[in-house]
Design a protein around this motif. Structure first.
Motif, PDB file in Angstrom:
ATOM      1  N   ILE A  12       0.856  -1.186   0.000  1.00  0.00           N
ATOM      2  CA  ILE A  12       0.000   0.000   0.000  1.00  0.00           C
ATOM      3  C   ILE A  12       0.891   1.234   0.000  1.00  0.00           C
ATOM      4  O   ILE A  12       1.715   1.423   0.899  1.00  0.00           O
ATOM      5  CB  ILE A  12      -0.930   0.034   1.233  1.00  0.00           C
ATOM      6  N   SER A  13       0.740   2.058  -1.015  1.00  0.00           N
ATOM      7  CA  SER A  13       1.541   3.276  -1.137  1.00  0.00           C
ATOM      8  C   SER A  13       0.733   4.445  -0.590  1.00  0.00           C
ATOM      9  O   SER A  13      -0.117   5.004  -1.280  1.00  0.00           O
ATOM     10  CB  SER A  13       1.913   3.519  -2.609  1.00  0.00           C
ATOM     11  N   TRP A  14       0.969   4.812   0.677  1.00  0.00           N
ATOM     12  CA  TRP A  14       0.231   5.922   1.256  1.00  0.00           C
ATOM     13  C   TRP A  14       1.126   7.145   1.340  1.00  0.00           C
ATOM     14  O   TRP A  14       2.315   7.048   1.589  1.00  0.00           O
ATOM     15  CB  TRP A  14      -0.342   5.558   2.626  1.00  0.00           C
ATOM     16  N   GLU A  15       0.533   8.300   1.110  1.00  0.00           N
ATOM     17  CA  GLU A  15       1.269   9.561   0.977  1.00  0.00           C
ATOM     18  C   GLU A  15       1.778  10.031   2.326  1.00  0.00           C
ATOM     19  O   GLU A  15       1.004  10.450   3.179  1.00  0.00           O
ATOM     20  CB  GLU A  15       0.365  10.625   0.358  1.00  0.00           C
ATOM     21  N   GLY A  49      -0.706  14.394  -3.474  1.00  0.00           N
ATOM     22  CA  GLY A  49      -1.590  13.253  -3.442  1.00  0.00           C
ATOM     23  C   GLY A  49      -2.480  13.248  -2.216  1.00  0.00           C
ATOM     24  O   GLY A  49      -2.438  14.139  -1.375  1.00  0.00           O
ATOM     25  N   TRP A  87      -9.359   4.263  -3.186  1.00  0.00           N
ATOM     26  CA  TRP A  87      -8.034   3.738  -3.468  1.00  0.00           C
ATOM     27  C   TRP A  87      -8.163   2.678  -4.550  1.00  0.00           C
ATOM     28  O   TRP A  87      -9.215   2.036  -4.681  1.00  0.00           O
ATOM     29  CB  TRP A  87      -7.393   3.140  -2.207  1.00  0.00           C
ATOM     30  N   GLN A  93      -5.985  -0.507  -7.012  1.00  0.00           N
ATOM     31  CA  GLN A  93      -4.838  -1.409  -7.133  1.00  0.00           C
ATOM     32  C   GLN A  93      -4.359  -1.392  -8.576  1.00  0.00           C
ATOM     33  O   GLN A  93      -5.106  -1.710  -9.506  1.00  0.00           O
ATOM     34  CB  GLN A  93      -5.218  -2.827  -6.714  1.00  0.00           C
ATOM     35  N   VAL A 107       0.261  -2.729  -6.572  1.00  0.00           N
ATOM     36  CA  VAL A 107       0.396  -1.713  -5.535  1.00  0.00           C
ATOM     37  C   VAL A 107      -0.937  -0.981  -5.375  1.00  0.00           C
ATOM     38  O   VAL A 107      -1.565  -0.564  -6.356  1.00  0.00           O
ATOM     39  CB  VAL A 107       1.512  -0.710  -5.876  1.00  0.00           C
ATOM     40  N   GLU A 129      -2.893   2.292  -4.205  1.00  0.00           N
ATOM     41  CA  GLU A 129      -2.563   3.703  -4.032  1.00  0.00           C
ATOM     42  C   GLU A 129      -3.826   4.548  -4.077  1.00  0.00           C
ATOM     43  O   GLU A 129      -4.850   4.123  -4.615  1.00  0.00           O
ATOM     44  CB  GLU A 129      -1.568   4.151  -5.098  1.00  0.00           C
ATOM     45  N   GLU A 188      -6.714   7.145  -5.053  1.00  0.00           N
ATOM     46  CA  GLU A 188      -7.275   7.658  -6.300  1.00  0.00           C
ATOM     47  C   GLU A 188      -7.795   9.072  -6.126  1.00  0.00           C
ATOM     48  O   GLU A 188      -7.600   9.928  -6.992  1.00  0.00           O
ATOM     49  CB  GLU A 188      -8.400   6.738  -6.766  1.00  0.00           C
TER      50      GLU A 188
END
Length: 309
Positions: free
Chosen positions: A72-75, A82, A120, A122, A127, A129, A131
């Motif tokens: 999970i790519s969280w800011e 983002g 979010w 995939q 990954v 991330e 939206e």
């Protein structure tokens, strides 16, 4: 929640759930993989969020398979462009690879835009991330950024909407939509699975400007609510008198309503559904309700004509 005709019993941010088999009348306890902070299910596919060191992982277990992990790519860059926020729980949509995420405290931000929920997705590499934010509005946005100069802002309710808190800490999955719920004001934001914004806002009770702002205090409009097997939502409310009168009785009536999320319609429940249901609060016992695996109402607390069911 319900997964088709199967009842699912779960607690918010719990690593496990109970999954009922309506044909056999049996239940199974399902635990997420190690370090899970939440778990959910859709179409018999279980999913969990794992916190491993400083990383967040989305784990998924389709029927007959083992857990599979995705990053999970969280800011974390507070000045990035983002969506910023931590997706500790994610509900997958029927289309797959798109998730409804809500975190009542502290919420999510994108620049100066604020919300309690976000979408979010995939990507092709697996990954997950962000939206985009899901806007929450009445006459306009209900949140504004809060934070001292030089610090990252987080959502804060605007003054005229201070009476929306508390919110239900998690979204309600209903038919083809998710519901974000202000328990205090009795307001529901209905977010269809295939859109970016709430499709409808349902106000279960008319509030004055002072009540909506929180300057005139009152008990929460919504006592409890639960999704039904048919995809609608059953809601137990306090009466108008209990909200608007300065000193209502401690045992006011209970008003039952059904919300159909697709048209955003508020309906009267089927009398058979409410058979034996209380119509008054019992000031000595907390009130809540749920369903059994056959969809029958189960109520704790409350009473009818002075008796306790």
């Amino acid at each position: 929640m319900w997964d088709g005709d199967s009842l699912v019993e779960m607690d918010f941010l719990s690593p496990g759930l109970v999954y009922w088999n309506p044909l056999l009348g049996t239940s199974t306890r399902v635990e997420g993989p190690s370090d899970s902070v939440s778990i959910s299910v859709l179409n018999k596919t279980f999913s969990a969020i794992r916190r491993v060191d400083d990383a967040l992982l989305y784990s998924r277990m389709p029927p007959g398979e083992t857990w599979q992990d995705y990053h999970i790519s969280w800011e974390s860059d507070c000045y990035g462009h983002g969506v910023r926020g931590i997706p500790f729980s994610m509900l997958e949509t029927q289309a797959g690879k798109r998730f409804f995420v809500m975190f009542a405290l502290p919420g999510f931000a994108k620049g100066r835009e604020m919300s309690l929920c976000s979408w979010w997705v995939q990507g092709v590499q697996g990954v997950v991330e962000p939206e985009g934010l899901i806007p929450m509005e009445l006459d306009g946005p209900v949140f504004e950024p809060e934070g001292r100069p030089g610090l990252v802002p987080w959502p804060k309710l605007k003054g005229k909407y201070g009476g929306l808190e508390p919110f239900l800490a998690f979204p309600v999955r209903a038919r083809e939509a998710f519901l974000v719920v202000s328990m205090n004001a009795g307001i529901l934001w209905i977010v269809p699975e295939d859109t970016h914004s709430p499709g409808r806002v349902v106000k279960l009770m008319g509030l004055t400007d002072e009540e909506l702002a929180g300057t005139r205090k009152h008990p929460p409009v919504i006592l409890d609510l639960q999704p039904m097997r048919d995809g609608r939502v059953l809601v137990a409310l306090r009466t108008e008198k209990a909200i608007h009168e300065p000193n209502p009785r401690p045992d006011p009536g209970i008003v039952w309503k059904v919300v159909d999320p697709v048209p955003g319609r508020v309906e009267e429940p089927d009398p058979g559904l409410l058979e034996g249901a209380p119509d008054e609060l019992d000031p000595q016992r907390p009130f809540s309700f749920t369903f059994d695996m056959d969809g029958r109402l189960k109520v704790t607390g409350g009473g009818r004509s002075g008796s306790t069911p």
